[in-house]
Write an enzyme that holds these catalytic residues in place. Structure first.
Site, PDB file in Angstrom:
ATOM      1  N   HIS A 281       0.788  -1.232   0.000  1.00  0.00           N
ATOM      2  CA  HIS A 281       0.000   0.000   0.000  1.00  0.00           C
ATOM      3  C   HIS A 281       0.821   1.285   0.000  1.00  0.00           C
ATOM      4  O   HIS A 281       0.263   2.358  -0.133  1.00  0.00           O
ATOM      5  CB  HIS A 281      -0.967   0.034   1.184  1.00  0.00           C
TER       6      HIS A 281
HETATM    7  N1  UDP Z   1      -4.334  -4.966   8.530  1.00  0.00           N
HETATM    8  C1  UDP Z   1      -5.631  -5.430   8.627  1.00  0.00           C
HETATM    9  N2  UDP Z   1      -6.252  -5.870   7.500  1.00  0.00           N
HETATM   10  C2  UDP Z   1      -5.651  -5.888   6.269  1.00  0.00           C
HETATM   11  C3  UDP Z   1      -4.318  -5.423   6.182  1.00  0.00           C
HETATM   12  C4  UDP Z   1      -3.695  -4.962   7.326  1.00  0.00           C
HETATM   13  O1  UDP Z   1      -6.203  -5.438   9.724  1.00  0.00           O
HETATM   14  O2  UDP Z   1      -6.286  -6.287   5.289  1.00  0.00           O
HETATM   15  C5  UDP Z   1      -3.663  -4.477   9.735  1.00  0.00           C
HETATM   16  C6  UDP Z   1      -2.367  -5.140  10.038  1.00  0.00           C
HETATM   17  O3  UDP Z   1      -2.566  -6.347  10.744  1.00  0.00           O
HETATM   18  C7  UDP Z   1      -1.641  -4.078  10.857  1.00  0.00           C
HETATM   19  C8  UDP Z   1      -2.156  -2.803  10.273  1.00  0.00           C
HETATM   20  O4  UDP Z   1      -3.341  -3.116   9.553  1.00  0.00           O
HETATM   21  O5  UDP Z   1      -2.015  -4.144  12.211  1.00  0.00           O
HETATM   22  C9  UDP Z   1      -1.128  -2.221   9.360  1.00  0.00           C
HETATM   23  O6  UDP Z   1      -1.679  -1.152   8.699  1.00  0.00           O
HETATM   24  P1  UDP Z   1      -1.104  -0.612   7.321  1.00  0.00           P
HETATM   25  O7  UDP Z   1      -0.323  -1.674   6.667  1.00  0.00           O
HETATM   26  O8  UDP Z   1      -2.261  -0.031   6.592  1.00  0.00           O
HETATM   27  O9  UDP Z   1      -0.196   0.619   7.782  1.00  0.00           O
HETATM   28  P2  UDP Z   1       1.312   0.751   8.286  1.00  0.00           P
HETATM   29  O10 UDP Z   1       1.515  -0.213   9.412  1.00  0.00           O
HETATM   30  O11 UDP Z   1       2.198   0.512   7.132  1.00  0.00           O
HETATM   31  O12 UDP Z   1       1.394   2.162   8.766  1.00  0.00           O
END
Ligand code: UDP
Length: 353
Positions: free
Chosen positions: A206
């Site tokens: 993403h």
């Molecule tokens: N997550 C979720 N469903 C999904 C994909 C990710 O619940 O389909 C959760 C994942 O387990 C983690 C969080 O979203 O806890 C991560 O968010 P994201 O990857 O959007 O953001 P980042 O961590 O890169 O800031």
């Protein structure tokens, strides 16, 4: 004491869930007012987390999403400022590195309301990432820097941020992983019906650096196509939109599903063979659930996992993805080293406030 908490994006709902619960449990003298900026607004990127994780309903929903960084951040600052004038909190509590984080920190600090930043001190040292700009600025505005690891504390030190305002509390996402592990559930999605434990890889994509660059996005999909395993891909709406506009199709071994709720995501992480991701949170969760991780970026903020061999950084080249897959398959993950605390970070946050 009154705390206004600003959240807006998926990972912030998960982090806020554990801290809000700890505030309710350990600090009966604290009233938390939750503000949802609306940065993530799809039901499966927002509502599902409030429903499943028992997060209190937001007192204010700003409905700001879908614009550019500047539009969103500007509109958020304006609306958060107005509600802070009315709410008059003792603290502004923000999480991570999104536009909602920066907007909350800016609006509060101009009104002389102290800012507490959960997940302070992380750095990619890549200023092309919007997240890096948000986190650097937020750290420099914050009066309380709640840091997940010693490495993050060292990063702050090198920017001159030292002293009692910096608290190494551990990672609230580790608390979440431990707490929700028992409640994890297999996604009831027909396309995943025949998958067996350890028989699939889990992938998320993403980050703008991948989604907004056709060559990188195409390279990652080519890399996935070459893996000798089924790949489950819960697809972020932005990535889906970019793939459609760039004319990139899904390889046969890739099972594309809509984003899942956290409880289903935890199940996928705990039962997959290996994780490929450009997410910050998912890199750590792979480790928390004992799975090797291949990071589809050129750097990471979570350097400790690379140092202990649980994570490797490959960028977006198909060859690098294939080579890393072969290498990481044999990697044994031992949870005996835990760089992100003891699973009590949320308690530490409430104590620090
Ligand atoms: N997550 C979720 N469903 C999904 C994909 C990710 O619940 O389909 C959760 C994942 O387990 C983690 C969080 O979203 O806890 C991560 O968010 P994201 O990857 O959007 O953001 P980042 O961590 O890169 O800031």
């Amino acid at each position: 004491m009154k705390v206004v908490t600003v959240v807006g994006a998926r990972p912030q709902f998960i982090k806020a869930a554990v801290v809000s619960r700890a505030l309710l449990k350990y600090r009966t003298d604290v009233r938390e007012v939750l503000v949802h900026t609306g940065q993530h607004y799809d039901a499966n990127m927002s509502d599902v987390f409030f429903d499943e994780l028992d997060i209190p309903r937001p007192a204010h929903h700003l409905g700001i999403g879908g614009g550019t960084h500047g539009q969103n951040t500007g509109r958020m600052i304006e609306q958060i400022e107005a509600l802070l004038v009315t709410e008059k909190p003792d603290w502004m509590l923000v999480y991570g590195d999104t536009d909602s984080t920066l907007a909350g920190a800016l609006a509060a600090s101009k009104l002389h309301i102290p800012v507490a930043h959960v997940e302070a001190g992380l750095r990619s040292y890549n200023r092309r990432m919007p997240e890096e700009i948000n986190r650097v600025l937020t750290d420099h505005l914050a009066g309380l820097l709640l840091v997940p690891s010693m490495g993050a504390s060292d990063n702050l030190k090198s920017e001159g941020i030292v002293g009692p305002s910096v608290r190494v509390v551990g990672d609230v996402m580790y608390d979440a992983a431990l707490y929700y592990r028992e409640k994890a559930r297999r996604p009831a999605i027909p396309v995943l019906g025949d998958l067996h434990d350890n028989d699939f890889a889990l992938c998320t994509i993403h980050r703008a650096e991948n989604t907004d660059d056709r060559a990188r996005l195409g390279g990652i999909l080519d890399g996935l196509a070459a893996l000798p395993i089924a790949v489950v891909l819960p697809l972020h709406p932005r990535t889906r939109a970019r793939m459609v506009s760039a004319g990139i199709s899904f390889p046969d071994n890739v099972r594309v599903i809509d984003p899942v709720g956290y409880l289903e995501m935890v199940w996928l992480e705990a039962h997959c063979r290996l994780v490929l991701t450009d997410s910050g949170g998912v890199q750590k969760e792979a480790y928390f659930h004992g799975k090797p991780c291949i990071t589809l970026r050129d750097e990471t903020e979570w350097v400790e996992l690379v140092e202990i061999g649980a994570n490797c950084i490959v960028g977006a080249s198909p060859q690098a993805i294939q080579q890393a897959f072969a290498r990481m398959l044999t990697c044994e993950i031992s949870a005996s080293v835990q760089p992100y605390g003891t699973g009590h970070a949320a308690e530490r946050v409430t104590e620090a406030l």
